[in-house]
Design a protein around this motif. Structure first.
Motif, short mmCIF file in Angstrom:
data_model
loop_
_atom_site.label_atom_id
_atom_site.label_comp_id
_atom_site.label_asym_id
_atom_site.label_seq_id
_atom_site.Cartn_x
_atom_site.Cartn_y
_atom_site.Cartn_z
N PRO A 1 0.79 -1.23 0.00
CA PRO A 1 0.00 0.00 0.00
C PRO A 1 0.83 1.29 0.00
O PRO A 1 0.26 2.38 -0.05
CB PRO A 1 -0.83 -0.11 1.27
N SER A 2 2.16 1.18 0.05
CA SER A 2 2.99 2.39 0.09
C SER A 2 4.36 2.09 -0.52
O SER A 2 4.73 0.93 -0.72
CB SER A 2 3.17 2.85 1.54
N LYS A 3 5.12 3.16 -0.75
CA LYS A 3 6.49 2.99 -1.25
C LYS A 3 7.33 2.26 -0.20
O LYS A 3 8.18 1.45 -0.54
CB LYS A 3 7.11 4.34 -1.58
N ALA A 4 7.09 2.55 1.07
CA ALA A 4 7.84 1.87 2.14
C ALA A 4 7.57 0.37 2.11
O ALA A 4 8.48 -0.43 2.33
CB ALA A 4 7.48 2.46 3.49
N ALA A 5 6.32 -0.02 1.82
CA ALA A 5 5.99 -1.45 1.74
C ALA A 5 6.69 -2.09 0.54
O ALA A 5 7.12 -3.24 0.62
CB ALA A 5 4.48 -1.63 1.65
N LEU A 6 6.79 -1.36 -0.56
CA LEU A 6 7.53 -1.89 -1.72
C LEU A 6 9.00 -2.09 -1.36
O LEU A 6 9.59 -3.12 -1.69
CB LEU A 6 7.42 -0.93 -2.91
N LEU A 7 9.58 -1.12 -0.69
CA LEU A 7 10.98 -1.24 -0.29
C LEU A 7 11.16 -2.40 0.68
O LEU A 7 12.15 -3.14 0.60
CB LEU A 7 11.48 0.06 0.32
N ALA A 8 10.21 -2.60 1.58
CA ALA A 8 10.28 -3.73 2.52
C ALA A 8 10.31 -5.05 1.75
O ALA A 8 11.07 -5.96 2.11
CB ALA A 8 9.11 -3.70 3.49
N ALA A 9 9.51 -5.16 0.70
CA ALA A 9 9.52 -6.38 -0.12
C ALA A 9 10.86 -6.57 -0.80
O ALA A 9 11.35 -7.70 -0.95
CB ALA A 9 8.39 -6.33 -1.14
N VAL A 10 11.47 -5.47 -1.20
CA VAL A 10 12.77 -5.54 -1.88
C VAL A 10 13.86 -6.01 -0.93
O VAL A 10 14.71 -6.83 -1.30
CB VAL A 10 13.12 -4.15 -2.49
N VAL A 11 13.87 -5.52 0.30
CA VAL A 11 14.97 -5.85 1.22
C VAL A 11 14.74 -7.14 2.02
O VAL A 11 15.65 -7.61 2.69
CB VAL A 11 15.29 -4.68 2.18
N GLU A 12 13.56 -7.72 1.92
CA GLU A 12 13.28 -8.94 2.69
C GLU A 12 14.31 -10.05 2.47
O GLU A 12 14.77 -10.66 3.45
CB GLU A 12 11.86 -9.45 2.41
N PRO A 13 14.73 -10.35 1.24
CA PRO A 13 15.75 -11.40 1.08
C PRO A 13 17.06 -11.09 1.82
O PRO A 13 17.71 -12.00 2.32
CB PRO A 13 15.98 -11.45 -0.43
N LEU A 14 17.43 -9.83 1.91
CA LEU A 14 18.62 -9.46 2.67
C LEU A 14 18.41 -9.72 4.16
O LEU A 14 19.30 -10.24 4.83
CB LEU A 14 18.96 -7.98 2.48
N LEU A 15 17.25 -9.36 4.64
CA LEU A 15 16.97 -9.54 6.07
C LEU A 15 16.96 -11.01 6.45
O LEU A 15 17.34 -11.37 7.56
CB LEU A 15 15.65 -8.87 6.44
N GLU A 16 16.53 -11.85 5.53
CA GLU A 16 16.52 -13.29 5.79
C GLU A 16 17.93 -13.83 6.02
O GLU A 16 18.11 -14.80 6.75
CB GLU A 16 15.83 -14.04 4.66
N THR A 17 18.94 -13.19 5.43
CA THR A 17 20.31 -13.67 5.62
C THR A 17 20.78 -13.49 7.06
O THR A 17 21.71 -14.18 7.50
CB THR A 17 21.31 -12.97 4.67
N TYR A 18 20.15 -12.58 7.81
CA TYR A 18 20.54 -12.33 9.20
C TYR A 18 19.87 -13.29 10.18
O TYR A 18 20.10 -13.20 11.37
CB TYR A 18 20.23 -10.89 9.59
N GLU A 19 19.07 -14.22 9.68
CA GLU A 19 18.41 -15.18 10.56
C GLU A 19 19.31 -16.34 10.95
O GLU A 19 19.04 -17.04 11.90
CB GLU A 19 17.13 -15.68 9.89
N SER A 20 20.39 -16.55 10.22
CA SER A 20 21.33 -17.63 10.51
C SER A 20 22.61 -17.05 11.11
O SER A 20 23.09 -16.01 10.68
CB SER A 20 21.69 -18.39 9.24
N ASP A 21 23.13 -17.75 12.09
CA ASP A 21 24.38 -17.32 12.71
C ASP A 21 25.55 -18.01 12.02
O ASP A 21 25.44 -19.17 11.59
CB ASP A 21 24.37 -17.69 14.20
N PRO A 22 26.71 -17.32 11.93
CA PRO A 22 27.86 -17.90 11.24
C PRO A 22 28.42 -19.15 11.94
O PRO A 22 28.87 -20.07 11.27
CB PRO A 22 28.89 -16.78 11.22
N ALA A 23 28.43 -19.18 13.27
CA ALA A 23 28.92 -20.33 14.04
C ALA A 23 30.30 -20.78 13.59
O ALA A 23 30.53 -21.93 13.25
CB ALA A 23 27.91 -21.48 13.97
N THR A 24 31.25 -19.84 13.62
CA THR A 24 32.63 -20.16 13.23
C THR A 24 33.41 -20.82 14.35
O THR A 24 34.49 -21.37 14.11
CB THR A 24 33.39 -18.89 12.80
N GLY A 25 32.91 -20.73 15.56
CA GLY A 25 33.60 -21.32 16.70
C GLY A 25 34.29 -20.29 17.58
O GLY A 25 34.81 -20.63 18.63
N SER A 26 34.32 -19.03 17.14
CA SER A 26 34.91 -17.98 17.98
C SER A 26 34.10 -16.69 17.82
O SER A 26 33.46 -16.47 16.79
CB SER A 26 36.37 -17.72 17.58
#
Length: 191
Positions: free
Chosen positions: A69-94
């Motif tokens: 319903p707004s330009k902000a909502a369009l931008l939210a749809a655009v950045v959603e795949p980026l935000l999904e990358t922050y759902e996993s932790d790297p777990a490198t061991g340190s």
């Protein structure tokens, strides 16, 4: 329709039943996301219009307004795949390894078209982005907070790490290098 009398529309005869699901819907979403990025690259966030996105995506305005319903909502749809990358932790061991992996992820995400679009929109100062900016901040800082949990001033270090990378190009000739990110991680962990 029978004669000149209109038959009432019911669920079986309605043309639109709200948001559609399925292959055509996925195609529309991807088309609108791509058109939003294209329009932002062409006109900036402030100059982007729903009409322009609809035209570039080859869909009706109502198709867009139904979902976004707004330009902000369009931008939210655009950045959603980026935000999904922050759902996993790297777990490198340190802690250092996790922090470095996150710094590199932020750098790489900020360089993607979606990341550049978000950064440009924020720089535009559009007041309508407040909720989206809060969402982005919470989701992007979450893995930093998890990686740094238990360290003194972990929340401050998480903010400095994230925004240090996102804003790096404001005072440098481009994004931080791998070595810059490693140096930043070392400095942040010394505090």
């Amino acid at each position: 329709m029978k004669g000149n009398t209109l038959m009432p529309l019911d669920e079986t005869t309605r043309r639109t039943r709200g948001l559609q699901r399925g292959p055509r819907s996925v195609q529309v979403v991807e088309s609108v996301r791509a058109a939003t990025l294209s329009e932002m690259a062409r006109a900036g966030y402030a100059g982007m219009t729903i009409d322009g996105v609809a035209k570039a995506a080859g869909v009706n305005r109502t198709t867009i307004y139904r979902r976004w319903p707004s330009k902000a909502a369009l931008l939210a749809a655009v950045v959603e795949p980026l935000l999904e990358t922050y759902e996993s932790d790297p777990a490198t061991g340190s802690v250092r390894g996790d922090l470095l992996a996150l710094l590199l992820m932020v750098r790489d995400n900020a360089a993607r078209p979606e990341g550049r679009a978000m950064i440009e929109a924020v720089r535009s100062g559009a007041g309508e982005l407040g909720d989206l900016l809060t969402t982005v901040t919470v989701r992007a800082l979450a893995p930093f907070r998890r990686a740094l949990a238990g360290l003194p001033d972990a929340d401050v270090v998480a903010h400095l790490a994230f925004y240090g990378v996102v804003m790096w190009d404001q005072t440098h000739d481009g994004p931080p290098t791998d070595d810059d990110c490693a140096h930043l991680a070392d400095i942040l962990l010394r505090s």
